[in-house]
Scaffold this active site. Structure first.
Site, PDB file in Angstrom:
ATOM      1  N   ARG A 166       0.838  -1.197   0.000  1.00 34.76           N
ATOM      2  CA  ARG A 166       0.000   0.000   0.000  1.00 34.76           C
ATOM      3  C   ARG A 166       0.878   1.254   0.000  1.00 34.76           C
ATOM      4  O   ARG A 166       2.067   1.182   0.288  1.00 34.76           O
ATOM      5  CB  ARG A 166      -0.903   0.023   1.254  1.00 34.76           C
ATOM      6  CG  ARG A 166      -2.032  -0.951   1.206  1.00 34.76           C
ATOM      7  CD  ARG A 166      -2.773  -0.998   2.514  1.00 34.76           C
ATOM      8  NE  ARG A 166      -1.977  -1.592   3.580  1.00 34.76           N
ATOM      9  CZ  ARG A 166      -2.356  -1.670   4.852  1.00 34.76           C
ATOM     10  NH1 ARG A 166      -3.510  -1.184   5.218  1.00 34.76           N
ATOM     11  NH2 ARG A 166      -1.583  -2.237   5.755  1.00 34.76           N
ATOM     12  N   LYS A 200       1.886   1.925   7.478  1.00 34.62           N
ATOM     13  CA  LYS A 200       2.225   1.117   8.660  1.00 34.62           C
ATOM     14  C   LYS A 200       3.178   1.876   9.573  1.00 34.62           C
ATOM     15  O   LYS A 200       3.829   2.850   9.178  1.00 34.62           O
ATOM     16  CB  LYS A 200       2.878  -0.202   8.234  1.00 34.62           C
ATOM     17  CG  LYS A 200       1.937  -1.154   7.536  1.00 34.62           C
ATOM     18  CD  LYS A 200       0.665  -1.442   8.299  1.00 34.62           C
ATOM     19  CE  LYS A 200       0.853  -2.395   9.460  1.00 34.62           C
ATOM     20  NZ  LYS A 200      -0.461  -2.713  10.103  1.00 34.62           N
ATOM     21  N   TYR A 221      -0.776   4.491  10.871  1.00 31.78           N
ATOM     22  CA  TYR A 221      -1.164   3.493  11.881  1.00 31.78           C
ATOM     23  C   TYR A 221       0.040   3.278  12.794  1.00 31.78           C
ATOM     24  O   TYR A 221       1.169   3.097  12.311  1.00 31.78           O
ATOM     25  CB  TYR A 221      -1.501   2.152  11.221  1.00 31.78           C
ATOM     26  CG  TYR A 221      -2.824   2.134  10.491  1.00 31.78           C
ATOM     27  CD1 TYR A 221      -4.027   2.301  11.178  1.00 31.78           C
ATOM     28  CD2 TYR A 221      -2.871   1.924   9.124  1.00 31.78           C
ATOM     29  CE1 TYR A 221      -5.236   2.282  10.503  1.00 31.78           C
ATOM     30  CE2 TYR A 221      -4.082   1.898   8.446  1.00 31.78           C
ATOM     31  CZ  TYR A 221      -5.261   2.081   9.155  1.00 31.78           C
ATOM     32  OH  TYR A 221      -6.461   2.061   8.487  1.00 31.78           O
ATOM     33  N   HIS A 274      -0.480   1.513  16.357  1.00 30.31           N
ATOM     34  CA  HIS A 274      -0.774   0.324  17.184  1.00 30.31           C
ATOM     35  C   HIS A 274       0.251   0.156  18.310  1.00 30.31           C
ATOM     36  O   HIS A 274       0.869  -0.900  18.469  1.00 30.31           O
ATOM     37  CB  HIS A 274      -0.825  -0.939  16.308  1.00 30.31           C
ATOM     38  CG  HIS A 274      -1.944  -0.900  15.310  1.00 30.31           C
ATOM     39  ND1 HIS A 274      -3.273  -0.932  15.675  1.00 30.31           N
ATOM     40  CD2 HIS A 274      -1.926  -0.796  13.962  1.00 30.31           C
ATOM     41  CE1 HIS A 274      -4.021  -0.862  14.592  1.00 30.31           C
ATOM     42  NE2 HIS A 274      -3.240  -0.761  13.538  1.00 30.31           N
ATOM     43  N   GLU A 316      -5.516   4.798  14.071  1.00 34.22           N
ATOM     44  CA  GLU A 316      -6.488   3.898  14.700  1.00 34.22           C
ATOM     45  C   GLU A 316      -7.168   4.465  15.938  1.00 34.22           C
ATOM     46  O   GLU A 316      -8.141   3.871  16.406  1.00 34.22           O
ATOM     47  CB  GLU A 316      -5.835   2.539  15.029  1.00 34.22           C
ATOM     48  CG  GLU A 316      -4.843   2.525  16.172  1.00 34.22           C
ATOM     49  CD  GLU A 316      -3.431   2.942  15.765  1.00 34.22           C
ATOM     50  OE1 GLU A 316      -3.242   3.367  14.616  1.00 34.22           O
ATOM     51  OE2 GLU A 316      -2.526   2.866  16.618  1.00 34.22           O
ATOM     52  N   ASP A 340      -3.128  -7.259  15.488  1.00 26.33           N
ATOM     53  CA  ASP A 340      -2.374  -5.997  15.531  1.00 26.33           C
ATOM     54  C   ASP A 340      -2.521  -5.296  16.874  1.00 26.33           C
ATOM     55  O   ASP A 340      -1.769  -4.366  17.177  1.00 26.33           O
ATOM     56  CB  ASP A 340      -2.783  -5.067  14.379  1.00 26.33           C
ATOM     57  CG  ASP A 340      -4.264  -4.739  14.381  1.00 26.33           C
ATOM     58  OD1 ASP A 340      -5.023  -5.375  15.135  1.00 26.33           O
ATOM     59  OD2 ASP A 340      -4.667  -3.847  13.617  1.00 26.33           O
TER      60      ASP A 340
HETATM   61  P1  NAD Z   1     -14.746  -2.247  16.082  1.00 29.16           P
HETATM   62  O1  NAD Z   1     -14.563  -1.272  17.192  1.00 29.16           O
HETATM   63  O2  NAD Z   1     -15.608  -1.870  14.928  1.00 29.16           O
HETATM   64  O3  NAD Z   1     -15.334  -3.610  16.665  1.00 29.16           O
HETATM   65  C1  NAD Z   1     -14.833  -4.208  17.798  1.00 29.16           C
HETATM   66  C2  NAD Z   1     -15.979  -4.941  18.458  1.00 29.16           C
HETATM   67  O4  NAD Z   1     -15.413  -5.730  19.493  1.00 29.16           O
HETATM   68  C3  NAD Z   1     -17.017  -4.017  19.097  1.00 29.16           C
HETATM   69  O5  NAD Z   1     -18.308  -4.303  18.578  1.00 29.16           O
HETATM   70  C4  NAD Z   1     -16.914  -4.357  20.585  1.00 29.16           C
HETATM   71  O6  NAD Z   1     -18.163  -4.267  21.260  1.00 29.16           O
HETATM   72  C5  NAD Z   1     -16.395  -5.779  20.508  1.00 29.16           C
HETATM   73  N1  NAD Z   1     -15.806  -6.274  21.740  1.00 29.16           N
HETATM   74  C6  NAD Z   1     -15.014  -5.655  22.652  1.00 29.16           C
HETATM   75  N2  NAD Z   1     -14.691  -6.500  23.641  1.00 29.16           N
HETATM   76  C7  NAD Z   1     -15.292  -7.687  23.346  1.00 29.16           C
HETATM   77  C8  NAD Z   1     -15.350  -8.952  23.992  1.00 29.16           C
HETATM   78  N3  NAD Z   1     -14.722  -9.171  25.155  1.00 29.16           N
HETATM   79  N4  NAD Z   1     -16.052  -9.931  23.383  1.00 29.16           N
HETATM   80  C9  NAD Z   1     -16.691  -9.742  22.212  1.00 29.16           C
HETATM   81  N5  NAD Z   1     -16.688  -8.561  21.581  1.00 29.16           N
HETATM   82  C10 NAD Z   1     -15.992  -7.559  22.142  1.00 29.16           C
HETATM   83  O7  NAD Z   1     -13.270  -2.662  15.603  1.00 29.16           O
HETATM   84  P2  NAD Z   1     -12.869  -3.225  14.162  1.00 29.16           P
HETATM   85  O8  NAD Z   1     -12.686  -2.071  13.247  1.00 29.16           O
HETATM   86  O9  NAD Z   1     -13.816  -4.284  13.793  1.00 29.16           O
HETATM   87  O10 NAD Z   1     -11.413  -3.822  14.441  1.00 29.16           O
HETATM   88  C11 NAD Z   1     -11.222  -5.053  15.147  1.00 29.16           C
HETATM   89  C12 NAD Z   1      -9.729  -5.371  15.237  1.00 29.16           C
HETATM   90  O11 NAD Z   1      -9.222  -5.687  13.947  1.00 29.16           O
HETATM   91  C13 NAD Z   1      -8.848  -4.213  15.729  1.00 29.16           C
HETATM   92  O12 NAD Z   1      -7.848  -4.705  16.606  1.00 29.16           O
HETATM   93  C14 NAD Z   1      -8.205  -3.695  14.474  1.00 29.16           C
HETATM   94  O13 NAD Z   1      -6.986  -3.006  14.729  1.00 29.16           O
HETATM   95  C15 NAD Z   1      -7.997  -4.986  13.773  1.00 29.16           C
HETATM   96  N6  NAD Z   1      -7.644  -4.900  12.342  1.00 29.16           N
HETATM   97  C16 NAD Z   1      -6.642  -5.724  11.925  1.00 29.16           C
HETATM   98  C17 NAD Z   1      -6.279  -5.757  10.601  1.00 29.16           C
HETATM   99  C18 NAD Z   1      -5.225  -6.752  10.155  1.00 29.16           C
HETATM  100  O14 NAD Z   1      -4.734  -6.635   9.039  1.00 29.16           O
HETATM  101  N7  NAD Z   1      -4.888  -7.751  10.944  1.00 29.16           N
HETATM  102  C19 NAD Z   1      -6.901  -4.905   9.681  1.00 29.16           C
HETATM  103  C20 NAD Z   1      -7.922  -4.067  10.133  1.00 29.16           C
HETATM  104  C21 NAD Z   1      -8.302  -4.069  11.482  1.00 29.16           C
END
Ligand code: NAD
Length: 360
Positions: free
Chosen positions: A15, A73, A92, A94, A116, A268
């Site tokens: 990206r 990143k 980002y 993190h 983020e 992440d």
């Molecule tokens: P979001 O805030 O939209 O959703 C998170 C959800 O988790 C919320 O609905 C919240 O109520 C819920 N939650 C919190 N604690 C909980 C628990 N104990 N049990 C069940 N649910 C719970 O966040 P998102 O945008 O969906 O992002 C989720 C994760 O994915 C983040 O850590 C983000 O950084 C990560 N992410 C990773 C990548 C990757 O490439 N690996 C890419 C994008 C996002």
């Protein structure tokens, strides 16, 4: 302002933080934009397109020498040399899962504004959303792939076929990642259950999916019950800025099916699975207790062109405000101010401070 766009150097990260179109907007605003040669190639964007938009093509060191550096990143150790006092770094970060980087930002005095933790007035996370949409949709696609026998999985098709049951998909966290993962899983014909802590969120999901997925409260008992049944588990929980809670403990792997797959998108932020560790696109999975683990921390990097445009659509208005006013732009927008993680040697994000026991 002089703005730098370095090339991303994380493994297989293709990206780029600004498209030629966005660079053109920054230049029309009166800024100078320095783009590292080849920065856009991975997303199919050529140096000629950036030059036509008015950018100057430069080396990595020159791009990092700008007043504000916009990246995708977090800086890697080989980039720490470029961190310095008064540099505005918009990317980002993190930090809750990256102690070395946190220390490097604090020691250098860099003004670190993390995508983020920027919030909209409705408390959603506008700069995380586009990548979460991509990662959520990809998580199901990737999970379906690793369920194939040759990939170490159970050898089952997500949607089943007439006469054979579809797979069970468990989604932890019904936010942006979870909703998008569930949408694709449902589209592929799997049986989907989403767990979340927020009753309001579960109500919303029940409503938008019209009762075609199962929603459950995220309690330990429910997680234990559902991991036993799951073929594919997708981790998408988030406590903004903080380390993810470990919802799947090591002992739970013992009750999971042999060859089931965990795609922990939350890796992440440390991951919501005790046994997850970050992996890269060139070696994305490993197996613990018979369960395939996928922990790629930059999933959207695999579809760079879609991801670059999706990200830049959201970051450009903020970048233009920072370019116009510098850090003073944070005073005008409390949501953007929440993006400030490090400021001249001080940690300014309480959730990151908590992760390391540092006052913020
Ligand atoms: P979001 O805030 O939209 O959703 C998170 C959800 O988790 C919320 O609905 C919240 O109520 C819920 N939650 C919190 N604690 C909980 C628990 N104990 N049990 C069940 N649910 C719970 O966040 P998102 O945008 O969906 O992002 C989720 C994760 O994915 C983040 O850590 C983000 O950084 C990560 N992410 C990773 C990548 C990757 O490439 N690996 C890419 C994008 C996002």
């Amino acid at each position: 302002m002089i703005i730098g766009i370095p090339k991303e150097i994380k493994t297989l990260e293709n990206r780029v933080s600004m498209t030629p179109g966005a660079v053109g907007s920054l230049i029309r605003q009166g800024n100078e934009v320095l783009v590292e040669s080849g920065a856009g190639l991975g997303s199919g964007l050529t140096d000629e397109e950036y030059q036509a938009a008015g950018a100057k093509m430069v080396s990595a060191a020159e791009a990092w020498g700008a007043e504000m550096v916009i990246k995708v990143k977090e800086p890697l150790p080989s980039e720490f040399q470029y961190l310095r006092k008064d540099l505005i770094l918009f990317t980002y970060l993190h930090l809750a899962a990256a102690e070395d980087l946190t220390n490097a930002l604090l020691e250098s005095g860099t003004i670190g504004i993390a995508y983020e933790t920027v919030e909209s007035p409705d408390r959603t996370l506008p700069l995380l959303t586009p990548m979460s949409e991509v990662a959520g949709r990809m998580a199901t696609q990737v999970g379906a792939h690793y369920l194939e026998k040759t990939q170490g999985g159970r050898g089952i098709l997500l949607g089943g076929v007439p006469g054979v049951s579809p797979a069970e998909v468990l989604v932890l966290g019904g936010g942006v990642v979870g909703t998008n993962a569930a949408r694709i899983a449902m589209g592929m014909g799997a049986r989907v259950t989403i767990l979340d802590l927020s009753h309001g969120r579960l109500q919303y999901l029940d409503d938008v999916f019209n009762g075609r997925i199962t929603t459950m409260m995220s309690t330990e008992a429910n997680i234990r019950e559902m991991v036993q049944r799951a073929d594919l588990v997708i981790g998408g929980v988030l406590l903004p800025g903080a380390k993810a809670p470990k919802l799947i403990t090591r002992d739970m792997l013992g009750i999971m099916k042999e060859g089931s797959v965990i795609v922990d998108v939350a890796v992440d932020q440390g991951g919501c699975v005790e046994t997850i560790k970050p992996t890269t696109h060139d070696n994305p999975t490993y197996i613990v207790d018979g369960v395939v683990h996928y922990g790629v921390a930059n999933m959207p990097g695999a579809v760079p062109r879609t991801s670059t445009f999706a990200l830049v659509n959201q970051t450009t208005p903020y970048a233009m405000r920072l370019a116009a006013k510098g850090v003073a732009a944070l005073k005008d927008d409390p949501g953007l101010a929440l993006g400030l993680n490090t400021y001249k040697g001080k940690l300014t994000c309480p959730a990151v401070g908590e992760a390391f026991g540092i006052d913020s």
